[in-house]
Design an enzyme around this catalytic site. Structure first.
Site, PDB file in Angstrom:
ATOM      1  N   ALA A 156       0.862  -1.191   0.000  1.00 40.43           N
ATOM      2  CA  ALA A 156       0.000   0.000   0.000  1.00 40.43           C
ATOM      3  C   ALA A 156       0.892   1.233   0.000  1.00 40.43           C
ATOM      4  O   ALA A 156       1.858   1.301   0.760  1.00 40.43           O
ATOM      5  CB  ALA A 156      -0.887   0.008   1.237  1.00 40.43           C
ATOM      6  N   LYS A 157       0.556   2.210  -0.850  1.00 38.10           N
ATOM      7  CA  LYS A 157       1.270   3.482  -0.748  1.00 38.10           C
ATOM      8  C   LYS A 157       0.544   4.281   0.324  1.00 38.10           C
ATOM      9  O   LYS A 157      -0.204   5.209   0.033  1.00 38.10           O
ATOM     10  CB  LYS A 157       1.251   4.219  -2.095  1.00 38.10           C
ATOM     11  CG  LYS A 157       2.391   3.826  -3.004  1.00 38.10           C
ATOM     12  CD  LYS A 157       2.421   4.653  -4.266  1.00 38.10           C
ATOM     13  CE  LYS A 157       3.170   5.944  -4.101  1.00 38.10           C
ATOM     14  NZ  LYS A 157       4.627   5.827  -4.114  1.00 38.10           N
ATOM     15  N   SER A 158       0.723   3.839   1.577  1.00 35.97           N
ATOM     16  CA  SER A 158       0.052   4.535   2.681  1.00 35.97           C
ATOM     17  C   SER A 158       0.983   5.606   3.216  1.00 35.97           C
ATOM     18  O   SER A 158       2.202   5.416   3.249  1.00 35.97           O
ATOM     19  CB  SER A 158      -0.339   3.552   3.782  1.00 35.97           C
ATOM     20  OG  SER A 158       0.738   3.331   4.651  1.00 35.97           O
TER      21      SER A 158
END
Ligand code: PPE
Length: 305
Positions: A156-158
């Site tokens: 995830a590009k969190s």
């Protein structure tokens, strides 16, 4: 940074300076946001977004991983981005879509907070410098390990994940290097703070996979396809640090970093100490593709109007 006239926020274009958020927004405290980094290039068809659908689909996937429901679909966000680029009269730009848990309730469970959506676009030149693109950069193996999927979701590009990246980047720069390379907690190579890593040895190209806790880069995926089309042998492979020292060539890929050669790691010269020939071939092809000059890849570019 270079500003523009508008930022898209929750369905509307607002003036750049008015795209603000409350200081008690959930994401500001707990890192509960997901984002993308996308580029649009100046082409004969006007500004065109590179691998647009893959980026907006990955944004929705990132949201899914952190159990966030976006009010906008991937297609709606892409359409909004095209309009934003046109309204801002940009020729080429970096695009930053962000979904985040906004203002509502404090406390760790973000469930009841609104999901705000913003998209900004601005001119952003080379990430690691023109000189770096041509002659390669100097990297440091980070003392920070890349986050592991038992701790944080690496696919995830969190926003929260990027403290890991920011710490590694700062350390590398303050030690006099251009960029960091992070190992994962099992000791194999993960990636750069915002880039995937490729290795060339005896004419063959290698990169690692999700199992090594590297983000599944869209540039990386594109480069693998380009290598196949150019007849360069390719394999997925976990790598240890020694293999980097023995590599003929190393390079980073990423939306911001594009294709950047690595010439040195921790004071050791990699290969010839210059951009290698396979790196150069791939890099040249990459810039031909993104600028629309190789029409074989025209479906990788989405014009804005
Ligand atoms: N790994 C990480 C951790 C990462 O953040 C990126 C992109 C990549 C690999 C390459 O992925 P892709 O862009 O899909 O090829 N990093 C973004 C953010 C950089 C920043 O400094 O901000 C980017 O390149 O836009």
């Amino acid at each position: 940074m270079k500003t523009t006239e508008f930022i898209w926020k929750n369905g509307k274009l607002v003036p750049w300076a008015e795209a603000t958020t409350h200081v008690l927004s959930h994401a500001l405290h707990y890192g509960t946001g997901v984002f993308e980094g996308v580029r649009a290039y100046d082409t004969a068809n006007g500004p065109s977004i590179f691998r647009a659908k893959l980026h907006f689909d990955r944004l929705i996937d990132s949201a899914k991983i952190i159990e966030m429901k976006s009010l906008f679909t991937s297609t709606q966000l892409l359409d909004a981005t095209k309009d934003l680029i046109v309204q801002n009269k940009l020729k080429s730009c970096y695009i930053r879509p962000l979904l985040y848990f906004g203002y509502g309730e404090m406390g760790l469970n973000p469930g009841n907070n609104p999901v705000d959506a913003v998209i900004a676009a601005w001119e952003w030149g080379t990430y690691l410098g023109e000189e770096g693109l041509k002659n390669g950069i100097r990297c440091k193996i980070s003392s920070w390990a890349r986050l592991d999927s038992r701790i944080m979701p690496p696919l995830a590009k969190s926003t929260a994940n990027y403290l890991n990246s920011a710490l590694a980047k700062r350390e590398a720069v303050s030690c006099g290097f251009d960029e960091a390379i992070l190992l994962n907690i099992n000791g194999t190579i993960a990636e750069g703070p915002g880039e995937n890593l490729f290795l060339v040895k005896n004419g063959c190209l290698y990169t690692n996979s999700a199992a090594d806790c590297a983000l599944q880069g869209i540039t990386s995926q594109s480069i693998i396809q380009v290598a196949k089309d150019l007849g360069i042998p390719f394999e997925y492979k976990s790598m240890i640090r020694d293999e980097l020292f023995l590599a003929d060539e190393l390079f980073f890929t990423g939306t911001a970093a594009e294709v950047t050669p690595i010439r040195e790691i921790d004071g050791r010269i990699i290969g010839s100490g210059k951009r290698g020939s396979i790196t150069e071939t791939i890099q040249n092809k990459f810039f031909e593709i993104v600028s629309g000059k190789d029409t074989k890849y025209s479906d990788w570019l989405t014009p804005c109007s």
